[in-house]
Design a protein around this motif. Structure first.
Motif, PDB file in Angstrom:
ATOM      1  N   TYR A   1     -50.907  36.484  37.464  1.00  0.00           N
ATOM      2  CA  TYR A   1     -51.016  36.650  38.912  1.00  0.00           C
ATOM      3  C   TYR A   1     -51.708  37.987  39.189  1.00  0.00           C
ATOM      4  O   TYR A   1     -51.949  38.776  38.259  1.00  0.00           O
ATOM      5  CB  TYR A   1     -49.633  36.612  39.560  1.00  0.00           C
ATOM      6  CG  TYR A   1     -48.937  35.278  39.369  1.00  0.00           C
ATOM      7  CD1 TYR A   1     -48.973  34.294  40.353  1.00  0.00           C
ATOM      8  CD2 TYR A   1     -48.238  34.993  38.187  1.00  0.00           C
ATOM      9  CE1 TYR A   1     -48.350  33.068  40.174  1.00  0.00           C
ATOM     10  CE2 TYR A   1     -47.613  33.762  38.000  1.00  0.00           C
ATOM     11  CZ  TYR A   1     -47.676  32.807  38.991  1.00  0.00           C
ATOM     12  OH  TYR A   1     -47.069  31.589  38.809  1.00  0.00           O
ATOM     13  N   MET A   2     -52.024  38.251  40.446  1.00  0.00           N
ATOM     14  CA  MET A   2     -52.778  39.475  40.762  1.00  0.00           C
ATOM     15  C   MET A   2     -52.460  39.974  42.163  1.00  0.00           C
ATOM     16  O   MET A   2     -51.973  39.233  43.019  1.00  0.00           O
ATOM     17  CB  MET A   2     -54.276  39.203  40.655  1.00  0.00           C
ATOM     18  CG  MET A   2     -54.747  37.968  41.412  1.00  0.00           C
ATOM     19  SD  MET A   2     -56.375  38.121  42.192  1.00  0.00           S
ATOM     20  CE  MET A   2     -55.946  38.936  43.741  1.00  0.00           C
ATOM     21  N   THR A   3     -52.755  41.269  42.356  1.00  0.00           N
ATOM     22  CA  THR A   3     -52.704  41.844  43.700  1.00  0.00           C
ATOM     23  C   THR A   3     -53.613  43.061  43.756  1.00  0.00           C
ATOM     24  O   THR A   3     -53.722  43.821  42.793  1.00  0.00           O
ATOM     25  CB  THR A   3     -51.271  42.249  44.102  1.00  0.00           C
ATOM     26  OG1 THR A   3     -51.308  42.761  45.444  1.00  0.00           O
ATOM     27  CG2 THR A   3     -50.696  43.309  43.185  1.00  0.00           C
ATOM     28  N   SER A   4     -54.260  43.219  44.897  1.00  0.00           N
ATOM     29  CA  SER A   4     -55.042  44.433  45.150  1.00  0.00           C
ATOM     30  C   SER A   4     -54.446  45.203  46.321  1.00  0.00           C
ATOM     31  O   SER A   4     -55.007  46.191  46.781  1.00  0.00           O
ATOM     32  CB  SER A   4     -56.509  44.070  45.440  1.00  0.00           C
ATOM     33  OG  SER A   4     -56.585  43.204  46.561  1.00  0.00           O
ATOM     34  N   GLU A   5     -53.298  44.720  46.817  1.00  0.00           N
ATOM     35  CA  GLU A   5     -52.637  45.337  47.961  1.00  0.00           C
ATOM     36  C   GLU A   5     -51.685  46.464  47.549  1.00  0.00           C
ATOM     37  O   GLU A   5     -51.298  47.286  48.381  1.00  0.00           O
ATOM     38  CB  GLU A   5     -51.852  44.276  48.741  1.00  0.00           C
ATOM     39  CG  GLU A   5     -52.712  43.217  49.409  1.00  0.00           C
ATOM     40  CD  GLU A   5     -53.531  43.793  50.553  1.00  0.00           C
ATOM     41  OE1 GLU A   5     -53.011  44.644  51.300  1.00  0.00           O
ATOM     42  OE2 GLU A   5     -54.706  43.387  50.695  1.00  0.00           O
TER      43      GLU A   5
ATOM     44  N   GLU B   1     -57.929  34.248  47.228  1.00  0.00           N
ATOM     45  CA  GLU B   1     -57.533  34.901  48.475  1.00  0.00           C
ATOM     46  C   GLU B   1     -56.105  35.398  48.356  1.00  0.00           C
ATOM     47  O   GLU B   1     -55.247  34.756  47.760  1.00  0.00           O
ATOM     48  CB  GLU B   1     -57.656  33.941  49.653  1.00  0.00           C
ATOM     49  CG  GLU B   1     -59.093  33.589  49.998  1.00  0.00           C
ATOM     50  CD  GLU B   1     -59.185  32.775  51.271  1.00  0.00           C
ATOM     51  OE1 GLU B   1     -58.138  32.619  51.947  1.00  0.00           O
ATOM     52  OE2 GLU B   1     -60.284  32.300  51.583  1.00  0.00           O
ATOM     53  N   GLU B   2     -55.843  36.547  48.970  1.00  0.00           N
ATOM     54  CA  GLU B   2     -54.529  37.184  48.855  1.00  0.00           C
ATOM     55  C   GLU B   2     -53.993  37.544  50.234  1.00  0.00           C
ATOM     56  O   GLU B   2     -54.749  38.005  51.092  1.00  0.00           O
ATOM     57  CB  GLU B   2     -54.660  38.454  48.004  1.00  0.00           C
ATOM     58  CG  GLU B   2     -53.365  39.217  47.842  1.00  0.00           C
ATOM     59  CD  GLU B   2     -53.532  40.489  47.028  1.00  0.00           C
ATOM     60  OE1 GLU B   2     -52.513  41.112  46.691  1.00  0.00           O
ATOM     61  OE2 GLU B   2     -54.687  40.855  46.733  1.00  0.00           O
TER      62      GLU B   2
ATOM     63  N   GLY C   1     -58.792  48.740  41.168  1.00  0.00           N
ATOM     64  CA  GLY C   1     -57.784  48.536  42.199  1.00  0.00           C
ATOM     65  C   GLY C   1     -57.015  47.236  42.088  1.00  0.00           C
ATOM     66  O   GLY C   1     -56.160  46.953  42.926  1.00  0.00           O
ATOM     67  N   LEU C   2     -57.275  46.448  41.044  1.00  0.00           N
ATOM     68  CA  LEU C   2     -56.593  45.168  40.871  1.00  0.00           C
ATOM     69  C   LEU C   2     -55.477  45.309  39.846  1.00  0.00           C
ATOM     70  O   LEU C   2     -55.679  45.846  38.755  1.00  0.00           O
ATOM     71  CB  LEU C   2     -57.574  44.092  40.398  1.00  0.00           C
ATOM     72  CG  LEU C   2     -57.036  42.657  40.385  1.00  0.00           C
ATOM     73  CD1 LEU C   2     -56.862  42.145  41.812  1.00  0.00           C
ATOM     74  CD2 LEU C   2     -57.970  41.731  39.600  1.00  0.00           C
ATOM     75  N   ILE C   3     -54.275  44.835  40.208  1.00  0.00           N
ATOM     76  CA  ILE C   3     -53.134  44.844  39.294  1.00  0.00           C
ATOM     77  C   ILE C   3     -52.907  43.425  38.793  1.00  0.00           C
ATOM     78  O   ILE C   3     -52.794  42.484  39.576  1.00  0.00           O
ATOM     79  CB  ILE C   3     -51.857  45.360  39.994  1.00  0.00           C
ATOM     80  CG1 ILE C   3     -52.089  46.765  40.562  1.00  0.00           C
ATOM     81  CG2 ILE C   3     -50.688  45.366  39.008  1.00  0.00           C
ATOM     82  CD1 ILE C   3     -52.475  47.812  39.550  1.00  0.00           C
TER      83      ILE C   3
END
Length: 219
Positions: free
Chosen positions: A89-93, A46-47, A139-141
């Motif tokens: 780590y990751m982010t899709s935002e 969850e992000e 879309g995931l970094i």
């Protein structure tokens, strides 16, 4: 009795062969292991929303890029070797450029690479921050917080071509010719070419016992 004895001997022999095959397969890790199992990525961590991330950064004054990343983005995996450690780590935002700007604005790096399409590298006193668009999840970094020791001993020099000058890498690692030394090492056993969620190309490096968290091999 002879038939029963033959069956028993055959069963023992088959069990021995199966043990040998599976045990040999684990030996290809070259000291690299990950923390997640085969089911790791049926759902991503969850992000926080973009707004929540920006609110959490408002008024902060980070002096450590490690703390900034740990407190801002969800952790996806850990890659541990006998020659350094890397946290994923990751982010899709945010897109890659936005993630770079967010991190650099909070903690200025010693050197910033030239962005190369889907990847970027930032050099800090003790770490590299390597940003990469996921090849598996649109879309995931992926945000790799890697110890310098990990990058120096595991990454393929070709990964940084066009992004960081080798003079900067020599300076970061305290060496005179890291490129040549690492190329010789890579020729003898394969090198890391950036984190891949599901194992990437076949080779001697992987991030966990199965598909979750496997790094791809450098080209």
């Amino acid at each position: 009795m002879r038939d029963i004895g033959s069956v028993v001997l055959f069963s023992i022999f088959a069990a021995f062969i199966a043990f040998f095959i599976f045990d040999s397969g684990d030996g290809a890790d070259n000291g690299m292991s990950g923390t997640y199992n085969e089911q790791s990525y049926e759902s991503l961590p969850e992000e926080p929303t973009r707004g929540e991330i920006e609110d959490s950064l408002d008024g902060q004054s980070y002096t450590s890029v490690e703390t900034m990343i740990e407190e801002t983005f969800p952790q996806l995996d850990t890659v541990q070797t006998d020659r350094g450690r890397s946290e994923i780590y990751m982010t899709s935002e945010y897109n890659l450029r936005e993630v770079e700007e967010l991190i650099v604005e909070e903690v200025k790096p010693e050197d910033t690479g030239d962005r190369q399409g889907d990847k970027q590298a930032l050099i800090y006193p003790d770490n590299f921050v390597i940003l990469k668009e996921s090849e598996e999840e649109a879309g995931l970094i992926l945000i790799e917080l890697a110890e310098k020791e990990f990058v120096q001993n595991n990454y393929s020099p070709s990964f940084f071509e066009g992004m960081l000058a080798y003079a900067l890498l020599n300076q970061a690692f305290g060496t005179n010719d890291w490129r040549s030394t690492q190329r010789d090492r890579c020729d003898n056993g394969g090198c890391y070419g950036g984190y891949s969620m599901y194992g990437g190309n076949s080779g001697s490096f992987r991030g966990s016992s199965t598909r979750g968290g496997g790094p791809s091999v450098g080209k």
